[in-house]
Design a protein around this motif. Structure first.
Motif, short mmCIF file in Angstrom:
data_model
loop_
_atom_site.label_atom_id
_atom_site.label_comp_id
_atom_site.label_asym_id
_atom_site.label_seq_id
_atom_site.Cartn_x
_atom_site.Cartn_y
_atom_site.Cartn_z
N LEU A 288 -6.67 -0.89 -9.32
CA LEU A 288 -5.23 -0.85 -9.07
C LEU A 288 -4.68 -2.25 -8.80
O LEU A 288 -3.55 -2.57 -9.19
CB LEU A 288 -4.91 0.09 -7.90
CG LEU A 288 -5.26 1.57 -8.12
CD1 LEU A 288 -4.87 2.40 -6.92
CD2 LEU A 288 -4.56 2.10 -9.39
N VAL B 53 0.85 -1.19 0.00
CA VAL B 53 0.00 0.00 0.00
C VAL B 53 0.89 1.25 0.00
O VAL B 53 2.11 1.16 0.08
CB VAL B 53 -1.00 0.04 1.19
CG1 VAL B 53 -1.93 -1.18 1.16
CG2 VAL B 53 -0.27 0.15 2.52
N ASN B 54 0.27 2.41 -0.07
CA ASN B 54 1.00 3.67 -0.25
C ASN B 54 1.90 4.03 0.92
O ASN B 54 1.47 4.00 2.08
CB ASN B 54 0.01 4.82 -0.45
CG ASN B 54 -0.94 4.56 -1.60
OD1 ASN B 54 -1.97 3.93 -1.41
ND2 ASN B 54 -0.59 5.02 -2.77
N ARG C 159 -5.43 -7.64 6.36
CA ARG C 159 -6.27 -7.53 5.17
C ARG C 159 -5.40 -7.21 3.94
O ARG C 159 -5.59 -7.76 2.86
CB ARG C 159 -7.31 -6.43 5.41
CG ARG C 159 -8.41 -6.37 4.43
CD ARG C 159 -9.39 -7.55 4.54
NE ARG C 159 -10.12 -7.68 3.29
CZ ARG C 159 -10.22 -8.80 2.58
NH1 ARG C 159 -9.66 -9.92 3.00
NH2 ARG C 159 -10.90 -8.82 1.45
N GLN C 160 -4.45 -6.30 4.13
CA GLN C 160 -3.54 -5.96 3.04
C GLN C 160 -2.85 -7.22 2.53
O GLN C 160 -2.82 -7.49 1.32
CB GLN C 160 -2.47 -4.97 3.51
CG GLN C 160 -3.00 -3.60 3.88
CD GLN C 160 -1.94 -2.72 4.55
OE1 GLN C 160 -0.75 -2.91 4.35
NE2 GLN C 160 -2.38 -1.76 5.34
N GLY D 247 2.50 2.38 -4.96
CA GLY D 247 1.69 2.06 -3.80
C GLY D 247 0.22 1.99 -4.22
O GLY D 247 -0.21 2.76 -5.06
N ARG D 248 -0.49 1.03 -3.67
CA ARG D 248 -1.92 0.93 -4.00
C ARG D 248 -2.64 0.33 -2.82
O ARG D 248 -2.14 -0.58 -2.15
CB ARG D 248 -2.13 0.09 -5.27
CG ARG D 248 -1.75 -1.37 -5.14
CD ARG D 248 -1.57 -2.04 -6.49
NE ARG D 248 -0.29 -1.69 -7.10
CZ ARG D 248 -0.16 -1.26 -8.37
NH1 ARG D 248 -1.19 -1.16 -9.16
NH2 ARG D 248 1.04 -0.94 -8.83
N LEU D 249 -3.82 0.87 -2.55
CA LEU D 249 -4.64 0.30 -1.48
C LEU D 249 -5.30 -0.96 -2.01
O LEU D 249 -5.81 -0.97 -3.13
CB LEU D 249 -5.67 1.32 -1.00
CG LEU D 249 -5.08 2.57 -0.31
CD1 LEU D 249 -6.20 3.55 0.04
CD2 LEU D 249 -4.32 2.19 0.95
N HIS D 250 -5.28 -1.99 -1.17
CA HIS D 250 -5.77 -3.31 -1.57
C HIS D 250 -7.27 -3.33 -1.85
O HIS D 250 -7.76 -4.26 -2.46
CB HIS D 250 -5.44 -4.30 -0.45
CG HIS D 250 -5.94 -3.83 0.87
ND1 HIS D 250 -5.29 -2.85 1.58
CD2 HIS D 250 -7.05 -4.14 1.57
CE1 HIS D 250 -5.97 -2.59 2.68
NE2 HIS D 250 -7.05 -3.36 2.69
N ASN D 251 -7.99 -2.31 -1.40
CA ASN D 251 -9.44 -2.30 -1.65
C ASN D 251 -9.79 -1.61 -2.98
O ASN D 251 -10.96 -1.42 -3.29
CB ASN D 251 -10.20 -1.64 -0.50
CG ASN D 251 -9.81 -0.18 -0.29
OD1 ASN D 251 -8.69 0.21 -0.63
ND2 ASN D 251 -10.70 0.61 0.26
N LYS D 252 -8.77 -1.23 -3.76
CA LYS D 252 -9.03 -0.60 -5.06
C LYS D 252 -8.85 -1.63 -6.17
O LYS D 252 -7.72 -1.95 -6.56
CB LYS D 252 -8.08 0.57 -5.26
CG LYS D 252 -8.17 1.55 -4.11
CD LYS D 252 -8.13 2.97 -4.59
CE LYS D 252 -8.70 3.87 -3.51
NZ LYS D 252 -8.20 5.22 -3.57
#
Ligand SMILES: Nc1nc2c(ncn2[C@@H]2O[C@H](COP(=O)(O)OP(=O)(O)OP(=O)(O)O)[C@@H](O)[C@H]2O)c(=O)[nH]1
Ligand SMILES: Nc1nc2c(ncn2[C@@H]2O[C@H](COP(=O)(O)OP(=O)(O)OP(=O)(O)O)[C@@H](O)[C@H]2O)c(=O)[nH]1
Ligand SMILES: [K+]
Ligand SMILES: [Mg+2]
Ligand SMILES: [Mg+2]
Lengths: 279, 314
Positions: free
Chosen positions: A180, A87-88, A214-215, A172-177
Motif C-alpha cells: 500500500l 492511516v485508516n 512511526r506513521q 487510508g493505509r497502514l504504514h507497515n503495509k
C-alpha cells in the motif's frame, strides 16, 4: 501541577500531565530535565513560576517560529497540488472537504480528486463533501480503479480548468503495509509526471498514541510529508505525539480538525495547543 | 529506540549477584523498566500505576536467582498479570433465546465500526445464520452508502430506509438546526429489528455513527438507540493505535451505553496496542474480537496471550 513546592509528588504531577497528553517518554523526560535544571539554578519552589517555565519550555519545543503556511496558490501558471495521506480513519476525506471550504472562502477555484478507489463509498463521501462546499470532484465510478490514474486525471483537469488548487484524497493505509505504501509512492510519481506536488499533508488523529511517530516517519520516507493535520482535537485527546513528530522530522503541524462540520478546520495555534496540554 | 522489556530488565539485573529475593532497589529499577515499557506501548497512565503497584508486590516476594535469569522471571510474572487482565472475562457472543440476536456497534469516529459490521455479517452468514445489517449512521457523509457497499462485499443484506447525509447540502442552517438530522437513527434501528422479525433474519447488526466521549447529545442518542432495540451485545470498537485517551473514552462509552464487549481494530498495524490493557482494566468488559484488516474476512477471536506478548514487544 496544582501543589506548591517541588516535592516528588509535584514532579510526578508534571510528568503525568505530559505523559497523559501522549507526548511520549523522550519529550517528557527532556522537558522534565530542563525544568529540574531551571528550578535548581533559580532555586524557586513557587508553583506559578515553575508552571510558567514549563509552559515556556513546552512552547519552545512546539516551536511557534516554524513556517506553517499552506501551499495553496497557483505557481508558475499551474494549480497548487495538495496530496492528503494517512492511516485508516484519521479524517483525510473530511479534512479535504473542510479545506476546500476554507479555500473557497478565500475565493479560490478548487478541484477535488478522489484517489481512494478502495474504501467502500470513499469517492461518494468525497463527492458529497465537494457538493456541500460547491466544488467539483474528479472520480472513477469503478471500484478498485487505479488511484494513480484518478489522481493524474484530477491534476490534468485542474490544469485545464485553470484551478487554483487541486486537493487529492487518498485511501487510508497502514504504514507497515509495503504494497500500500508502494501504491502511494506510485500515485506521487504519476502525478509528478505533469506537475510538482506542492504540499503533502499527513493526517494524524489526535487520539493516536506513540505509533503516530512511526506513521510520520514512514509516510515521510515514502512521499515526503510537508505538514501535519491534527484531527479530532474537539475530543479529550491532546495530540501530544505531534511534538515528537515535529522534533524528529521537522515537519510542522499546519492545521487542526475540531469537528465533523465544514467549518471545523483551523490553523494550528501553538499557544492554544500548549495551554490545552497544561490545562 | 524501543528496547524490549526483556532487554531492559536484563540490563537492570546485569549486576545482580547470587540468589535470593530482589532488593528494594532492584525492585524499584524493575518497576521503572516495566513502567517505561507499558508507557511506550500506550497503556494509559492510571492503569500503568495500578499495574506496577501489583507487580512491585509480586517482585518483592519472588524468589529469583541469577542462574535462572531474573529478567526472564520478571517478564514471566508481568506476562501472567497482563494475560490475567486481558483474558479474565473472555466469553463467546451472547445469542438471543428467541431470534433475532441484536448486536449494536459503537465507538469513536473512524474506529472501524462500519467495516466490522460487514465482517460480523459475513462471519454469521458463514455459520449458516441469516444476518441483516442496519444503517443507523445518518450523520457521516455517505455512511449509509458505505454500509451498503460493505454489505455487498460481505454478501449480507442491508436495511437502509434513510439515505442519511448524501445530499451534498450544507445542513448547518443559520439557526444551527439540522446539523445531525438527516433522519432519525433511533427509528431506523427500531424499524430494522421489526424488519428482521418479519423477514426472519436471525441476527441484526446495527451500525451507528462515530461519536466523541465528550459529546453528550450524541452519547444520549446512542443510549436511546440502545434502549429502543435492547441489544444482546453492545460492542465498543476501539482503534489499537489509540493512546492515553483510551481510559476516558472507554469510561465515557461505558457510562453512556454500558457496552457488553470490546473489539480491538486495526491490529494489523504495528502499534503495540496498550489500549487493550487500559480498556480491559478500566471497564472489566471482555475484549472479544480483533479486527485485522480492511477486508471482510480480516477478523478473529481475541487472544489475550498474543496481546500480552505484543504489548511487551516479545
Ligand atoms: N470529532 C471529529 N471527527 C472528525 C474530525 N475529522 C474527521 N472526523 C470524523 O472521523 C471519521 C473518519 O473521517 P474520514 O474523513 O472518513 O477519515 P479518512 O481518513 O478519510 O478515512 P479512510 O479514508 O477510511 O482512511 C468520520 O466520522 C469523520 O466525520 C474531527 O476533527 N473531529
Ligand atoms: N488496516 C485496517 N483498517 C481498518 C480496520 N478496520 C477498519 N479499517 C479501516 O479504517 C477506516 C475506518 O473504518 P470504518 O469502518 O469506516 O470506521 P467507522 O468507525 O465506521 O467510522 P465512522 O462511521 O466515520 O465513525 C476505513 O478505511 C477502514 O477500511 C482494520 O482492522 N485494519
Ligand atoms: K482512529
Ligand atoms: Mg477517506
Ligand atoms: Mg461508520
Amino acid at each position: 501541577l496544582t501543589r506548591g513546592g517541588l516535592d516528588d509528588a509535584a514532579w510526578e504531577e508534571v510528568e503525568d500531565t505530559l505523559l497523559a497528553a501522549d507526548l511520549g517518554i523522550d519529550a517528557t523526560n527532556e522537558l522534565v530535565e530542563q525544568l529540574r535544571t531551571e528550578v535548581k539554578v533559580h532555586g524557586t519552589s513557587d508553583e506559578a513560576t515553575v508552571r510558567g517555565w514549563l509552559r515556556t519550555d513546552l512552547l519552545r519545543l512546539v516551536d511557534p517560529g516554524m513556517n506553517r503556511a499552506l501551499a495553496s496558490a497557483r505557481v508558475d501558471g499551474r494549480p497548487a497540488v495538495v496530496l492528503v495521506v494517512g492511516v485508516n480513519g484519521t479524517g483525510k476525506t473530511t479534512t479535504v472537504g473542510k479545506l476546500a471550504r476554507v479555500l473557497v472562502a478565500e475565493d479560490k477555484d478548487v478541484l477535488l480528486g478522489a484517489a481512494d478507489t478502495f474504501r467502500a463509498a470513499a469517492a461518494d463521501q468525497l463527492e458529497t463533501w465537494g457538493a456541500r462546499v460547491g466544488v467539483p470532484t474528479v472520480r472513477s465510478h469503478k471500484d478498485g480503479a487505479d488511484p494513480a490514474a484518478v489522481a493524474f486525471d484530477a491534476v490534468k483537469a485542474g490544469i485545464e480548468l485553470e484551478a487554483d488548487v487541486v486537493l487529492l484524497d487518498t485511501a487510508g493505509r497502514l504504514h507497515n503495509k509495503a504494497n500500500l505504501m508502494d501504491e502511494l509512492g506510485k500515485i506521487k510519481r504519476v502525478v509528478e509526471k505533469q506537475s510538482p506536488i506542492d504540499e503533502v499533508l499527513l493526517v494524524l488523529d489526535a487520539t493516536t498514541g506513540q505509533n503516530g511517530l512511526r506513521q510520520a516517519e514512514v509516510f515521510a520516507q515514502v512521499v515526503g510529508i510537508t505538514g501535519i493535520v491534527l484531527t479530532k482535537l474537539d475530543g479529550t485527546a491532546k495530540g501530544g505525539i505531534v511534538v515528537a513528530v515535529q522534533r524528529k522530522l521537522g515537519v510542522p503541524v499546519k492545521l487542526v480538525g475540531l469537528g465533523e462540520g465544514p467549518d471545523d478546520l483551523a490553523p494550528f495555534d501553538p499557544e492554544a495547543f500548549v495551554d490545552a496540554i497544561l490545562a | 529506540m524501543f528496547t524490549s522489556l526483556s532487554d531492559r530488565l536484563a540490563a537492570t539485573f546485569k549486576n545482580l549477584r547470587g540468589k535470593g529475593r530482589l532488593s528494594e532497589s532492584d525492585v524499584n529499577k524493575t518497576v521503572r523498566d516495566i513502567r517505561m515499557a507499558l508507557l511506550e506501548a500506550d497503556v494509559a497512565l492510571p492503569v500503568v500505576k495500578d499495574f506496577t503497584h501489583n507487580i512491585r508486590e509480586r517482585a518483592l516476594g519472588a524468589e529469583v536467582s541469577q542462574a535462572l535469569n531474573p529478567a526472564q522471571q520478571i517478564v514471566k510474572i508481568v506476562n501472567e498479570e497482563l494475560i490475567d487482565i486481558l483474558g479474565q472475562h473472555t466469553r463467546p457472543l451472547r445469542l438471543a433465546k428467541t431470534a433475532p440476536t441484536v448486536i449494536m456497534l459503537a465507538g469513536l469516529q473512524g474506529s472501524g465500526k462500519t467495516t466490522l459490521a460487514g465482517k460480523l455479517g459475513k462471519w454469521f452468514k458463514d455459520q449458516g445464520d441469516t444476518p441483516l445489517l442496519v444503517a443507523a449512521d445518518l450523520q457521516r457523509p455517505n455512511a449509509v452508502t458505505q454500509l451498503q457497499v460493505v454489505g455487498e462485499r460481505a454478501g449480507v443484506p442491508v436495511f437502509a430506509p434513510e439515505k442519511g447525509n448524501v445530499g451534498g447540502h450544507d445542513a448547518v442552517g443559520p439557526t444551527g438546526e439540522g446539523t445531525r438530522s438527516y433522519g432519525d437513527p433511533v427509528e431506523v434501528a427500531e424499524d430494522g429489528i421489526q424488519h428482521a422479525i418479519s423477514k426472519l433474519y436471525n441476527v441484526v447488526i446495527v451500525d451507528t455513527a462515530g461519536r466523541l466521549a465528550v459529546d453528550e447529545n450524541l452519547m444520549q442518542q446512542a443510549a436511546d438507540i440502545r434502549d429502543a432495540i435492547e441489544p444482546d451485545e453492545v460492542l465498543f470498537v476501539i482503534d489499537a493505535m489509540i493512546g492515553q485517551a483510551a481510559v476516558e473514552t472507554a469510561q465515557a462509552f461505558q457510562d453512556g451505553i454500558d457496552f457488553t464487549g470490546v473489539v480491538l481494530s486495526k491490529l494489523d498495524g504495528d502499534a503495540r496496542g496498550g489500549a487493550a490493557l487500559s480498556v480491559a482494566k478500566i471497564t472489566g468488559r471482555p475484549i472479544m474480537f480483533a479486527s485485522t484488516g480492511e477486508g471482510v474476512k480480516d477478523f478473529e477471536i481475541f487472544h489475550p496471550d498474543r496481546m500480552a506478548s505484543r504489548i511487551l514487544d516479545m
